[in-house]
Motif scaffolding. Structure first.
Motif, PDB file in Angstrom:
ATOM      1  N   ALA A 132      41.904  54.478  48.081  1.00 31.36           N
ATOM      2  CA  ALA A 132      41.532  53.968  46.755  1.00 31.36           C
ATOM      3  C   ALA A 132      42.526  52.927  46.261  1.00 31.36           C
ATOM      4  O   ALA A 132      42.133  51.806  45.901  1.00 31.36           O
ATOM      5  N   PRO A 133      43.842  53.229  46.215  1.00 25.92           N
ATOM      6  CA  PRO A 133      44.783  52.182  45.800  1.00 25.92           C
ATOM      7  C   PRO A 133      44.872  51.046  46.815  1.00 25.92           C
ATOM      8  O   PRO A 133      45.124  49.895  46.439  1.00 25.92           O
ATOM      9  N   THR A 134      44.659  51.361  48.095  1.00 23.96           N
ATOM     10  CA  THR A 134      44.733  50.326  49.128  1.00 23.96           C
ATOM     11  C   THR A 134      43.620  49.304  48.941  1.00 23.96           C
ATOM     12  O   THR A 134      43.854  48.090  48.976  1.00 23.96           O
ATOM     13  N   LYS A 135      42.416  49.787  48.712  1.00 21.26           N
ATOM     14  CA  LYS A 135      41.289  48.886  48.485  1.00 21.26           C
ATOM     15  C   LYS A 135      41.473  48.108  47.190  1.00 21.26           C
ATOM     16  O   LYS A 135      41.151  46.912  47.117  1.00 21.26           O
ATOM     17  N   MET A 136      41.981  48.762  46.145  1.00 14.61           N
ATOM     18  CA  MET A 136      42.196  48.062  44.885  1.00 14.61           C
ATOM     19  C   MET A 136      43.187  46.917  45.066  1.00 14.61           C
ATOM     20  O   MET A 136      42.992  45.806  44.539  1.00 14.61           O
ATOM     21  N   ALA A 137      44.255  47.160  45.830  1.00 13.70           N
ATOM     22  CA  ALA A 137      45.235  46.105  46.087  1.00 13.70           C
ATOM     23  C   ALA A 137      44.588  44.935  46.820  1.00 13.70           C
ATOM     24  O   ALA A 137      44.837  43.763  46.501  1.00 13.70           O
ATOM     25  N   GLY A 138      43.732  45.243  47.816  1.00 16.31           N
ATOM     26  CA  GLY A 138      43.033  44.190  48.533  1.00 16.31           C
ATOM     27  C   GLY A 138      42.102  43.401  47.630  1.00 16.31           C
ATOM     28  O   GLY A 138      42.037  42.167  47.707  1.00 16.31           O
ATOM     29  N   ASP A 139      41.379  44.093  46.746  1.00 19.95           N
ATOM     30  CA  ASP A 139      40.483  43.419  45.810  1.00 19.95           C
ATOM     31  C   ASP A 139      41.259  42.493  44.870  1.00 19.95           C
ATOM     32  O   ASP A 139      40.812  41.377  44.562  1.00 19.95           O
ATOM     33  N   ILE A 140      42.408  42.962  44.409  1.00 22.34           N
ATOM     34  CA  ILE A 140      43.235  42.138  43.518  1.00 22.34           C
ATOM     35  C   ILE A 140      43.730  40.902  44.261  1.00 22.34           C
ATOM     36  O   ILE A 140      43.644  39.772  43.752  1.00 22.34           O
ATOM     37  N   LEU A 141      44.240  41.077  45.473  1.00 26.94           N
ATOM     38  CA  LEU A 141      44.737  39.939  46.252  1.00 26.94           C
ATOM     39  C   LEU A 141      43.628  38.956  46.572  1.00 26.94           C
ATOM     40  O   LEU A 141      43.856  37.735  46.612  1.00 26.94           O
ATOM     41  N   ARG A 142      42.430  39.441  46.804  1.00 29.44           N
ATOM     42  CA  ARG A 142      41.299  38.567  47.134  1.00 29.44           C
ATOM     43  C   ARG A 142      41.043  37.559  46.016  1.00 29.44           C
ATOM     44  O   ARG A 142      40.611  36.423  46.274  1.00 29.44           O
ATOM     45  N   GLU A 143      41.307  37.931  44.766  1.00 30.02           N
ATOM     46  CA  GLU A 143      41.103  37.020  43.643  1.00 30.02           C
ATOM     47  C   GLU A 143      42.379  36.289  43.235  1.00 30.02           C
ATOM     48  O   GLU A 143      42.324  35.139  42.793  1.00 30.02           O
ATOM     49  N   VAL A 144      43.506  36.950  43.379  1.00 32.82           N
ATOM     50  CA  VAL A 144      44.758  36.358  42.919  1.00 32.82           C
ATOM     51  C   VAL A 144      45.229  35.229  43.840  1.00 32.82           C
ATOM     52  O   VAL A 144      45.704  34.180  43.369  1.00 32.82           O
ATOM     53  N   LEU A 145      45.108  35.405  45.143  1.00 35.40           N
ATOM     54  CA  LEU A 145      45.630  34.406  46.077  1.00 35.40           C
ATOM     55  C   LEU A 145      44.987  33.031  45.899  1.00 35.40           C
ATOM     56  O   LEU A 145      45.696  32.020  45.791  1.00 35.40           O
ATOM     57  N   PRO A 146      43.657  32.923  45.856  1.00 32.61           N
ATOM     58  CA  PRO A 146      43.078  31.595  45.606  1.00 32.61           C
ATOM     59  C   PRO A 146      43.468  31.028  44.246  1.00 32.61           C
ATOM     60  O   PRO A 146      43.659  29.821  44.101  1.00 32.61           O
TER      61      PRO A 146
END
Length: 686
Positions: free
Chosen positions: A603-617
């Protein structure tokens, strides 16, 4: 001989006794009468003062207040704004007005002023004229009655335009409107309601900041009231002098509004779909210590911080005792990211292995046998400490110990490190120490970490995989950032600069290097191991849920059983960074007691990935053209630091004719081209 003349003896007189004056009865009576008269006068005076205080104190107090309007009045300062790093206002103070009625003036002015005044108040301020008549009847001698508070500028301006109108009809109507005036004050407003609530904080009466930046930088945000004085000159002319108010400074934070919004979107989504006791997320720049976003749940609306209706029914709120209500408010106001401590679990493992590598207690080629756990003496008896894979991982390399999150291997590594060096690195990483972040309420956890007298062989083993001692989220972010930026521990901070109203910088907060933790070589090896923790497709790999198509993501999961053990309560977490080749962002997600499955570290792992998916661009960090991720067709499990350059058919490198190469390469093959801005990495040293 002549006879000597003899003077006659003077006759001896008897001394008369002084007659004592007696205080007669008449004098006593006179004194008593005088005393009684004085006592009666004092009693009458006291009685009169008490009567005035009870019945007419409002009148005299308002007279003074009314005089202040003409002779001397306070000019309120404007509390400074809180802004995000790009200048977007997160907290500001808006001027508002209190509507004040002077009944004495209304009733004692020439003409019948009651009806026009009451009608004007009803028309422009929405107050029933019947209420105005009631105020006039009940307080005919009062000079100060507040009819409405916190009126906005547009409302007041509409009335003032009417009073100053050049239209003949308006002038005729307003001529008999008397006794209305306004007090100015400032109202704290938060344009984004609950956004970054626990980080920003709020104010209470008197411009007193509470929690967050409002509390920590209260003195900077506050200014000094001014005053307008009125006085008579020698020619008996009425003169005025004004001492202007000094407004407070603005606080420009390191927070990025858009990143904060992204983070809070996923925190709210988790709270709605799965629920947890607490959830915290920090997004930071590992190269400066700047916090880009900080969010937690539960949260609250900054414009109504005492509203509990989001968490309790009306009946439940009514039945709360004062202590229960205070605790409920404290729970939502408290910043989980800095004020709560917990056992971090397996996110500690890279830091433990980093200590072992730098102390030469292990080498990158070492292998460990995981047979499902270790039997350790805890001071009372032998206790079996299982690996999360109770059947064992078998032969496990040092890199796989991170990738597979092997407790057994880490306990063996902890034994090699030893108590002295383990505690040495705990101190280097800042465990149990306040980071000095510029937010109130930071927990140090000094009493919740091991020391020489409390760490035995059992504690040494469990601390190697993050159990037995507590830390805060901000402590973990600061320590972890140091192993992805090359070994530099920077003090975390949430304020970028302090400025005046006009934008002049009063104070700037640059990055502060506190100490160094690990060698660059060790940090580079750890980054690769954590990259494989996310990218590898092996059956035991733990961090795959954090993958982001087209990006190289590194990180580590964590699952920690809460004390007391055996209750089924867990803290799950993930800490990650991107891009692996040049880390610019660290994301730490912690979920305390996930309601539907407390051990679900995905759950936290996926949330971190979702956040990075939007933050990086958003940060203009774009996909790396094939290095990892399904979108580009790359193989995320085969990423290599020293990836071979593209070649022509004859095997020669493809050159870009538009740029020249000016690569600086060290003996390990790592380098940087200062023209193209590209980084190069060689194979990690074994």
């Amino acid at each position: 001989m002549a006879k000597q003349y003899q003077f006659p003896e003077r006759p001896i007189r008897k001394k008369r006794k002084k007659q004592e004056k007696k205080f007669g009865n008449n004098n006593r009576k006179k004194l008593l009468i005088v005393f009684a008269v004085l006592l009666l006068f004092i009693c009458v005076l006291i009685g009169r003062l008490l009567y005035i205080n009870l019945s007419s104190s409002d009148t005299y107090a308002r007279i003074v207040m009314a005089q202040m309007d003409y002779d001397s009045k306070s000019i309120p300062f404007k509390r400074g704004d809180i802004k995000d790093r790009n200048g977007t206002v997160l907290a500001t103070s808006e001027k508002v007005y209190n509507l004040v009625l002077d009944p004495y003036v209304v009733l004692n002015s020439n003409g019948d002023c009651e009806k026009p005044t009451a009608e004007a108040i009803e028309d422009y301020f929405g107050i029933d004229k019947a209420k105005v008549y009631e105020v006039l009847d009940e307080n005919p001698d009062s000079r100060y009655v507040v009819l409405a508070k916190k009126l906005d500028y547009d409302t007041v301006k509409a009335y003032q335009d009417f009073m100053n109108s050049e239209d003949e009809q308006d002038q005729e109507d307003s001529a008999l409107v008397k006794g209305i005036w306004f007090e100015e004050e400032y109202l704290r407003q938060y344009p984004y309601d609950s956004l970054a609530a626990s980080l920003i904080g709020f104010t209470v009466s008197g411009n007193q900041g509470t929690w967050g930046l409002e509390g920590y930088y209260n003195d900077m945000l506050n200014g000094t009231n001014g005053r307008e004085y009125g006085y008579l000159s020698e020619e008996s002319d009425f003169e005025r002098t004004t001492v202007a108010a000094i407004n407070g400074y603005n606080v420009v934070s390191t927070i990025d509004l858009n990143i904060q919004r992204i983070v809070e979107k996923y925190v709210a989504q988790l709270a709605q779909e799965r629920r947890s006791k607490h959830t915290g997320v920090i997004v930071a720049n590992p190269n400066t210590g700047e916090i880009l976003a900080m969010a937690d749940s539960p949260t609250f609306n900054l414009n109504s911080p005492r509203d509990l209706s989001a968490y309790y029914s009306e009946e439940e709120i009514e039945n709360l005792s004062d202590a229960e209500e205070t605790n409920a408010l404290y729970d939502i106001w408290r910043n989980f990211c800095v004020s709560d401590t917990f056992e971090a679990g397996s996110t500690i493992k890279p830091l433990t292995i980093g200590a072992a590598l730098d102390e030469n207690k292990v080498s990158t080629g070492d292998s460990f046998l995981c047979d499902g756990g270790e039997d350790l003496f805890d001071g009372v008896g032998t206790q079996h400490i299982p690996c999360h894979n109770i059947y064992g991982h078998g032969a496990t390399t040092l890199q796989e110990a991170i990738m597979w999150s092997c407790n057994d291997a880490l306990m063996q590594i902890g034994n090699r490190i030893g108590t002295t060096d383990m505690l040495k690195y705990h101190r280097l990483y800042g465990f149990g120490q306040v980071t000095g972040i510029d937010l109130p309420g930071e927990a140090g956890a000094e009493s919740l970490v091991f020391n020489e007298s409390t760490m035995g062989s059992f504690e040494l083993a469990t601390s190697a995989f993050g159990q037995g001692f507590n830390l805060t989220m901000v402590q973990m972010v600061a320590a972890f950032s140091s192993i992805v930026n090359g070994g530099h521990y920077y003090q975390p901070h949430v304020v970028k600069e302090i400025t005046t109203e006009s934008g002049h910088v009063v104070k700037s907060f640059d990055k502060v290097l506190v100490r160094n933790t690990l060698s660059k070589e060790t940090c580079d090896w750890l980054k690769e191991a954590m990259y494989q923790t996310v990218a590898d497709d092996g059956v035991y790999t733990t961090g795959t849920a954090a993958r982001v198509d087209g990006y190289t993501i590194g990180g580590k999961t964590g699952t920690a059983e809460k004390v007391p053990r055996g209750t089924g309560k867990y803290v799950v977490s993930f800490i990650g960074f991107a891009p692996v080749e040049d880390p610019q962002v660290v994301v730490y997600v912690v979920i305390d007691e996930l309601q539907d499955n407390q051990e679900d570290s995905s759950a936290p792992t996926k949330m971190a990935g979702d956040i990075l998916r939007e933050v990086l661009p958003y940060l203009q960090i774009f996909p790396n053209n094939g290095e990892g991720g399904e979108e580009t067709g790359g193989d995320p499990g085969n990423y290599q630091w020293g990836a071979e350059p593209e070649t022509n058919d004859d095997g020669t490198p493809i050159e870009n004719g538009d740029t020249e190469s000016n690569a600086i390469v060290d003996e390990d093959g790592d380098g940087y081209d200062d023209i193209t801005g590209e980084y190069y990495w060689g194979e990690p040293t074994e």
